[in-house]
Scaffold this motif. Structure first.
Motif, mmCIF file in Angstrom:
data_model
loop_
_atom_site.group_PDB
_atom_site.id
_atom_site.type_symbol
_atom_site.label_atom_id
_atom_site.label_comp_id
_atom_site.label_asym_id
_atom_site.label_seq_id
_atom_site.Cartn_x
_atom_site.Cartn_y
_atom_site.Cartn_z
ATOM 1 N N CYS A 112 0.874 -1.226 -0.066
ATOM 2 C CA CYS A 112 -0.071 -0.075 0.053
ATOM 3 C C CYS A 112 0.900 1.046 0.171
ATOM 4 C CB CYS A 112 -0.854 -0.045 1.313
ATOM 5 S SG CYS A 112 -1.883 1.458 1.617
ATOM 6 N N MET A 113 0.619 2.178 -0.910
ATOM 7 C CA MET A 113 1.184 3.516 -0.842
ATOM 8 C C MET A 113 0.454 4.450 -0.638
ATOM 9 S SD MET A 113 4.061 4.613 -3.679
ATOM 10 C CE MET A 113 2.836 4.312 -5.079
ATOM 11 N N ILE A 114 0.574 5.535 0.430
ATOM 12 C CA ILE A 114 -0.050 6.724 0.839
ATOM 13 C C ILE A 114 0.736 7.920 0.848
ATOM 14 C CG2 ILE A 114 -1.807 7.594 2.662
ATOM 15 C CD1 ILE A 114 -2.294 4.821 3.545
ATOM 16 N N HIS A 164 5.069 -8.432 -5.768
ATOM 17 C CA HIS A 164 5.641 -9.370 -6.762
ATOM 18 C C HIS A 164 7.176 -9.595 -6.032
ATOM 19 C CE1 HIS A 164 2.427 -8.724 -9.392
ATOM 20 N NE2 HIS A 164 2.747 -7.697 -9.639
ATOM 21 N N GLU A 165 7.612 -10.782 -6.849
ATOM 22 C CA GLU A 165 9.076 -11.332 -6.482
ATOM 23 C C GLU A 165 10.159 -10.451 -6.412
ATOM 24 O OE1 GLU A 165 11.757 -14.949 -7.892
ATOM 25 O OE2 GLU A 165 9.805 -14.844 -8.596
ATOM 26 N N GLN A 166 10.309 -9.517 -7.171
ATOM 27 C CA GLN A 166 11.429 -8.435 -7.318
ATOM 28 C C GLN A 166 11.253 -7.709 -5.970
ATOM 29 O OE1 GLN A 166 11.168 -5.639 -10.429
ATOM 30 N NE2 GLN A 166 13.302 -5.047 -10.135
ATOM 31 N N ALA A 167 10.063 -7.024 -5.591
ATOM 32 C CA ALA A 167 9.836 -6.378 -4.245
ATOM 33 C C ALA A 167 10.053 -6.936 -3.140
ATOM 34 C CB ALA A 167 8.424 -5.575 -4.273
ATOM 35 N N PHE A 168 9.492 -8.489 -3.124
ATOM 36 C CA PHE A 168 9.949 -9.258 -1.986
ATOM 37 C C PHE A 168 11.354 -9.262 -1.694
ATOM 38 C CE2 PHE A 168 10.279 -13.324 0.026
ATOM 39 C CZ PHE A 168 9.237 -13.393 1.104
ATOM 40 N N SER A 169 12.203 -9.674 -2.701
ATOM 41 C CA SER A 169 13.503 -9.782 -2.658
ATOM 42 C C SER A 169 14.425 -8.547 -1.952
ATOM 43 C CB SER A 169 14.095 -10.099 -4.034
ATOM 44 O OG SER A 169 15.544 -10.139 -3.880
ATOM 45 N N ILE A 170 13.802 -7.287 -2.172
ATOM 46 C CA ILE A 170 14.355 -6.255 -1.577
ATOM 47 C C ILE A 170 13.893 -6.146 -0.193
ATOM 48 C CG2 ILE A 170 14.190 -3.525 -1.759
ATOM 49 C CD1 ILE A 170 13.664 -3.917 -4.880
ATOM 50 N N LEU A 171 12.755 -6.540 0.125
ATOM 51 C CA LEU A 171 12.141 -6.515 1.505
ATOM 52 C C LEU A 171 12.922 -7.417 2.651
ATOM 53 C CD1 LEU A 171 8.281 -6.427 0.654
ATOM 54 C CD2 LEU A 171 9.724 -4.703 1.713
ATOM 55 N N GLU A 172 13.423 -8.697 1.741
ATOM 56 C CA GLU A 172 14.119 -9.467 2.423
ATOM 57 C C GLU A 172 15.618 -9.001 2.919
ATOM 58 O OE1 GLU A 172 13.709 -13.856 2.410
ATOM 59 O OE2 GLU A 172 12.389 -12.602 3.400
ATOM 60 N N ALA A 197 10.062 2.673 -6.894
ATOM 61 C CA ALA A 197 9.851 2.638 -8.639
ATOM 62 C C ALA A 197 9.094 1.331 -8.994
ATOM 63 C CB ALA A 197 11.336 2.609 -9.102
ATOM 64 N N ILE A 198 9.413 0.336 -8.370
ATOM 65 C CA ILE A 198 8.684 -0.985 -8.491
ATOM 66 C C ILE A 198 7.041 -0.840 -8.402
ATOM 67 C CG2 ILE A 198 8.079 -3.317 -7.792
ATOM 68 C CD1 ILE A 198 11.183 -3.479 -7.302
ATOM 69 N N HIS A 203 1.731 0.150 -10.743
ATOM 70 C CA HIS A 203 0.563 0.821 -10.657
ATOM 71 C C HIS A 203 0.052 1.604 -12.019
ATOM 72 C CE1 HIS A 203 -2.635 3.632 -9.484
ATOM 73 N NE2 HIS A 203 -1.957 4.635 -9.801
ATOM 74 N N THR A 204 1.154 1.839 -12.680
ATOM 75 C CA THR A 204 0.967 2.473 -14.103
ATOM 76 C C THR A 204 0.569 1.322 -14.925
ATOM 77 O OG1 THR A 204 2.823 4.090 -13.589
ATOM 78 C CG2 THR A 204 1.950 3.597 -15.932
#
Length: 322
Positions: A112-114, A164-172, A197-198, A203-204
């Protein structure tokens, strides 16, 4: 996702809106300082169990929470003018209610982005363990990017997106790094910019996906196939099986599914199987081979390899981290 929720009347609400206290300071107590930039807080027994790790460098703040509440927690969020708020729910559920009483449910593997403080109330449900990463980014850090130059940059009050997987990798990476060195702090800021950016790119892409171009009868068939997969994770459907089930040819089914849902049928199926496996590893004592069988893997080695491709660790390593 917009949902109706169980009645929340007569439930005490923590008011953080105008005070200096954060939610962490109200429901937990500081237990240790891991490094200059990283502190740990333990949830007070009156509220439940778990902990919150806080990373802070300058005005940039990251809270990594793993909490299990004894009862639903309702609070009025603190005002955050001048900040972009990012929420990543790895498991559990968090509900935002806006000033016009619209409710948004943020569930497992959703982000979520606010950009504006608009929430009237936030709820964390007690029946699920909440694993969340919350990031507060000063808009000053983003002044060079047009989309954040003013509050009109993002039109929606709240943007909900899948992790998504790319974002999950960064969160790890963010969870595993102590950020003791100045170079680590620079890396943290870079990783957070990459996350933003992801989210914006996703969203776009979603906003440009015109579902009106897909006839209603096709959308109903795609929805039926999605539900069929989710209800039968033990089964490994072939594309031909699902094409026969939907009444569409295999090529049309896969192309339309990817256009509407953003991934192929095979990608969706594997992702949901791995998510179910992750939840079982976290919330049950089932043997790994049992979990593998329940998501359609007769060979535990193949299951472990698929799990590692998604989460960058084996099922056993994942469970040992809990």
């Amino acid at each position: 996702m917009i949902k109706k929720r169980r009645d929340s009347e007569n439930v005490p609400i923590l008011d953080l809106k105008n005070g200096q206290e954060s939610l962490a300071s109200r429901i937990s107590r500081k237990s240790s300082s891991i490094s200059t930039n990283k502190e740990e807080f333990e949830i007070h027994p009156d509220f439940g169990t778990g902990n919150i790790l806080r990373l802070k460098t300058g005005r940039l703040c990251v809270n990594i929470s793993k909490i299990h509440l004894t009862k639903d927690l309702h609070f009025l969020p603190k005002e955050t003018p001048g900040f972009l708020q990012l929420f990543f729910i790895l498991s559990g559920e968090k509900i935002f209610r806006t000033a016009n009483n619209q409710e948004y449910s943020l569930e497992s593997m959703q982000a979520c982005m606010i950009q504006k403080t608009f929430e009237k109330e936030v709820r964390i449900l007690a029946d699920k363990i909440l694993k969340e990463i919350q990031i507060a980014v000063p808009l000053d850090y983003l002044k060079d990017y047009d989309v954040f130059k003013n509050e009109a940059g993002i039109e929606e009050e709240i943007i909900l997106l899948p992790i998504h997987e790319q974002a999950f990798s960064i969160l790890e990476d963010i969870q595993e790094n102590d950020f003791r060195e100045q170079a680590d702090v620079i890396l943290l800021r870079a990783r957070i910019l990459e996350l933003i950016a992801i989210l914006l790119k996703t969203h776009t892409k979603n906003a440009s996906n015109d579902l009106s171009a897909t006839p209603d009868h096709i959308l109903k068939k795609l929805s039926h196939i999605k539900k069929t997969i989710l209800s039968n994770l033990r089964t490994n459907f072939s594309l031909e099986d699902l094409a026969m089930e939907s009444g569409l040819n295999a090529h049309t089914l896969n192309n339309e599914f990817k256009r509407v849902f953003g991934c192929s049928i095979n990608e969706f199926s594997i992702s949901q199987k791995m998510e179910k496996a992750r939840q079982d590893l976290e919330n049950t004592n089932k043997m790994i081979y049992q979990i593998a069988e329940e998501v359609g893997y007769k060979n535990a080695t193949h299951f472990s390899a698929a799990f590692k491709r998604k989460y960058r660790c084996t099922p056993r390593q994942f469970r040992n981290r809990l």
